[in-house]
Each structure stands twice: as C-alpha cells, then as structure tokens.
Design a protein around this motif. Structure first.
Motif, PDB file in Angstrom:
ATOM      1  N   GLY A  97      61.828  -5.187   0.367  1.00  0.00           N
ATOM      2  CA  GLY A  97      62.755  -5.190  -0.741  1.00  0.00           C
ATOM      3  C   GLY A  97      63.787  -4.098  -0.642  1.00  0.00           C
ATOM      4  O   GLY A  97      64.086  -3.594   0.438  1.00  0.00           O
TER       5      GLY A  97
ATOM      6  N   LYS B 153      60.185 -11.524  -0.707  1.00  0.00           N
ATOM      7  CA  LYS B 153      59.037 -12.120  -0.036  1.00  0.00           C
ATOM      8  C   LYS B 153      59.418 -13.495   0.513  1.00  0.00           C
ATOM      9  O   LYS B 153      60.305 -14.177  -0.002  1.00  0.00           O
ATOM     10  CB  LYS B 153      57.840 -12.243  -0.971  1.00  0.00           C
TER      11      LYS B 153
ATOM     12  N   ASP C  55      54.273 -13.625   7.046  1.00  0.00           N
ATOM     13  CA  ASP C  55      54.845 -13.207   5.762  1.00  0.00           C
ATOM     14  C   ASP C  55      55.953 -12.173   5.945  1.00  0.00           C
ATOM     15  O   ASP C  55      55.886 -11.317   6.842  1.00  0.00           O
ATOM     16  CB  ASP C  55      53.759 -12.608   4.869  1.00  0.00           C
ATOM     17  N   VAL C  56      56.929 -12.244   5.069  1.00  0.00           N
ATOM     18  CA  VAL C  56      57.964 -11.219   4.940  1.00  0.00           C
ATOM     19  C   VAL C  56      57.769 -10.554   3.586  1.00  0.00           C
ATOM     20  O   VAL C  56      57.830 -11.216   2.548  1.00  0.00           O
ATOM     21  CB  VAL C  56      59.376 -11.824   5.009  1.00  0.00           C
ATOM     22  N   THR C  57      57.490  -9.255   3.569  1.00  0.00           N
ATOM     23  CA  THR C  57      57.318  -8.529   2.305  1.00  0.00           C
ATOM     24  C   THR C  57      58.071  -7.206   2.388  1.00  0.00           C
ATOM     25  O   THR C  57      57.853  -6.416   3.297  1.00  0.00           O
ATOM     26  CB  THR C  57      55.832  -8.244   2.001  1.00  0.00           C
TER      27      THR C  57
ATOM     28  N   HIS D 254      57.794 -16.675   3.692  1.00  0.00           N
ATOM     29  CA  HIS D 254      56.708 -17.035   4.621  1.00  0.00           C
ATOM     30  C   HIS D 254      57.210 -18.070   5.619  1.00  0.00           C
ATOM     31  O   HIS D 254      58.014 -18.954   5.275  1.00  0.00           O
ATOM     32  CB  HIS D 254      55.513 -17.605   3.864  1.00  0.00           C
TER      33      HIS D 254
ATOM     34  N   ALA E 257      60.206  -2.203   4.041  1.00  0.00           N
ATOM     35  CA  ALA E 257      59.222  -3.247   4.346  1.00  0.00           C
ATOM     36  C   ALA E 257      57.848  -2.667   4.077  1.00  0.00           C
ATOM     37  O   ALA E 257      57.575  -1.509   4.418  1.00  0.00           O
ATOM     38  CB  ALA E 257      59.344  -3.699   5.805  1.00  0.00           C
ATOM     39  N   ASP E 258      56.990  -3.443   3.448  1.00  0.00           N
ATOM     40  CA  ASP E 258      55.651  -2.953   3.100  1.00  0.00           C
ATOM     41  C   ASP E 258      54.878  -2.578   4.353  1.00  0.00           C
ATOM     42  O   ASP E 258      54.715  -3.382   5.281  1.00  0.00           O
ATOM     43  CB  ASP E 258      54.885  -4.022   2.324  1.00  0.00           C
TER      44      ASP E 258
ATOM     45  N   LYS F 112      62.145  -6.812  -5.059  1.00  0.00           N
ATOM     46  CA  LYS F 112      61.055  -7.167  -4.152  1.00  0.00           C
ATOM     47  C   LYS F 112      61.400  -8.484  -3.462  1.00  0.00           C
ATOM     48  O   LYS F 112      61.790  -9.448  -4.124  1.00  0.00           O
ATOM     49  CB  LYS F 112      59.735  -7.258  -4.909  1.00  0.00           C
TER      50      LYS F 112
ATOM     51  N   ALA G 281      63.646 -16.953   1.466  1.00  0.00           N
ATOM     52  CA  ALA G 281      63.192 -15.665   0.935  1.00  0.00           C
ATOM     53  C   ALA G 281      63.569 -15.562  -0.538  1.00  0.00           C
ATOM     54  O   ALA G 281      64.664 -15.968  -0.942  1.00  0.00           O
ATOM     55  CB  ALA G 281      63.812 -14.513   1.715  1.00  0.00           C
TER      56      ALA G 281
END
Length: 270
Positions: A190, A139, A186-188, A141, A231-232, A137, A98
């Motif tokens: 922050g 992110k 995906d990890v999005t 994968h 998390a988005d 942020k 990440a």
C-alpha cells in the motif's frame, strides 16, 4: 528555603484561585469538559475536550476511517514483470485486478483558539495527528503466478522464489516501486505517510458549547508528506528508473496534504 518556596507557592495558588473566582470565567482552566462525535473526510471521530480559557480549548480525539472507499486497477500480464529460470524468461499472460482501499485509525491532539470569543464562535485550530501511517492498503492475487511458482519449487527448494531479489520477481509497478507477488500469488502492500502529521484548520462552533448541545463545522489540512509505497514483510527499494503512472500512483500526487472537512455534534458534560 524550602519553607519559603512552599509559602510562595501557596500564595500564588491562593491568588490564582481568588482571581478565577472574581473573574467568573465560564471557560476557566479545567472548568468545562465536553465530548463530541463527528463525521467527515477523516472518517468517524470521537473526542474529549477541556477548557483552558474562553479564548482556548484543547482536545484529544480518535479518528476511524472504515474500509468504505475503494478503487480497482487492472494490471495486464505483460506489466507484471518476468522471472528467469535456468535461462528461460517466464512471463504472465493473465491480468491482475488490484484493489486499493482507504482505511486507518489514528489519534490527534489539537488546540482551538477563539480570536473573537466574546462575539463569535469562529476558531482557528492547530495541532497534530499520529499513528495510522498506512493510508491506503493494496491487495491482489494471481492464480497463474501461484501455479508457476509452485511448479518450479517442486523442482527447486521451497524458498527458491523468496530468495530472488524483489526486482526479479513478478509484481505490480506503482510510481518508482514494485510490490512483489509472493509465493502464494498474493500482492499485499500500500501507501504510507508520515506517522506525525501537523494540522491547521478553522471553522465555527465551540468544542464545549455554552448550552448542553451544540454543532460545529471544521475545515482544515493535515500535512503528511508524499506517500511512499510499502509491501508487507518487504523493505522496498526503488526498482524503476522512472515513475509508473496509473490510477493508483496518480493518487500519490494529491495526498501530500490531506483535506479535512468535518461536521460534529458537541456535548458539554461539566
């Protein structure tokens, strides 16, 4: 009555104008306008300033932190949680890397006070910043997670994984929260802080120099509270009984007060 109030107002304006002319205050209200460009821990800053008195000036600024500072954190497959499917517990074996990056843009409004205006350019600054609440942020994968989810959703509905509670999905754990891995692997998310942040600082150099060009040094602190994980597209609730400590979560302990160090070039345009 209206005529009397109007007459009084005109008299006050006239007296104020005469007083200003007699005082010859170089930094009278609105007499001087300046601009500045700076660099420091807030990123790149641009601002416009106006004089109020020789003791005080005001400014409005825009700060842009480009995505130049990054840290990475490896999460082992065993740390990424499990998914239960038809009585079978599925876990991941491959790690995720990440990336956490510092990047934001925000506006500030500040007032500089010069307690020794006749002898020194030393100032005390107070004000606030707003916007740019997403401080970091994150992110990452996982091809492995994406493949597992897609294979199950060929049998189940396409939104099978999305309908799982967040704490029953794969994800990375930071502090007391889990940022879930979505169905694309995906990890999005922050860290975010308060959208309104008080500020205090001090330094040397006038916002609006007496000459056309001047320099300025500022040292201060932005009070933004303890960062929270987001998390988005997901409303996160605390999913862990204890705080999970890693390189990313450790940052949260140091960012309740954001340090400000800035050098700027000042220009007077009026």
């Amino acid at each position: 009555m209206r005529k009397l109030l109007l007459a009084c107002g005109m008299m006050l304006l006239g007296l104020t104008g005469v007083s200003a002319q007699k005082s010859g205050d170089f930094y009278g209200v609105g007499k001087r306008i300046g601009v500045g460009v700076g660099v420091g821990t807030e990123g790149i800053g641009l601002d416009a300033s106006v004089s109020l008195t020789k003791w005080c000036s005001a400014r409005v600024g825009l700060n842009i932190m480009p995505k130049v500072l990054k840290i990475t954190q490896d999460f082992d497959g065993g740390e990424l949680g499990t998914v239960d499917y038809r009585g079978q517990t599925i876990s991941l074996t491959q790690p995720i890397e990440a990336e956490a990056s510092f990047s934001r843009t925000y506006v500030d409004v500040k007032f500089d006070l010069y307690p020794f205006a006749n002898a020194s350019s030393f100032f005390i600054c107070a004000g606030f910043s707003f916007g740019g609440n997403k401080l970091i942020k994150i992110k990452g994968h996982s091809d492995e997670a994406q493949g597992i989810i897609e294979s199950i959703q060929t049998v189940e509905s396409n939104d099978w994984y999305q309908n799982l509670p967040d704490d029953e999905k794969f994800g990375i754990d930071i502090d007391e929260y889990r940022i879930p891995i979505n169905d694309n692997g995906d990890v999005t998310g922050g860290m975010k802080v308060s959208g309104f942040r008080p500020y205090l600082g001090l330094g040397f150099g006038r916002l609006i120099p007496k000459n056309r060009i001047g320099f300025r040094f500022e040292l201060g602190a932005q009070f933004q509270g303890k960062p929270k994980i987001y998390a988005d597209g997901v409303d996160l609730d605390k999913t862990l009984d204890e705080e999970v400590k890693n390189d990313i979560s450790d940052i949260m302990d140091y960012l309740k007060v954001y340090p400000v160090i800035k050098f700027s070039l000042r220009g007077r345009i009026l």
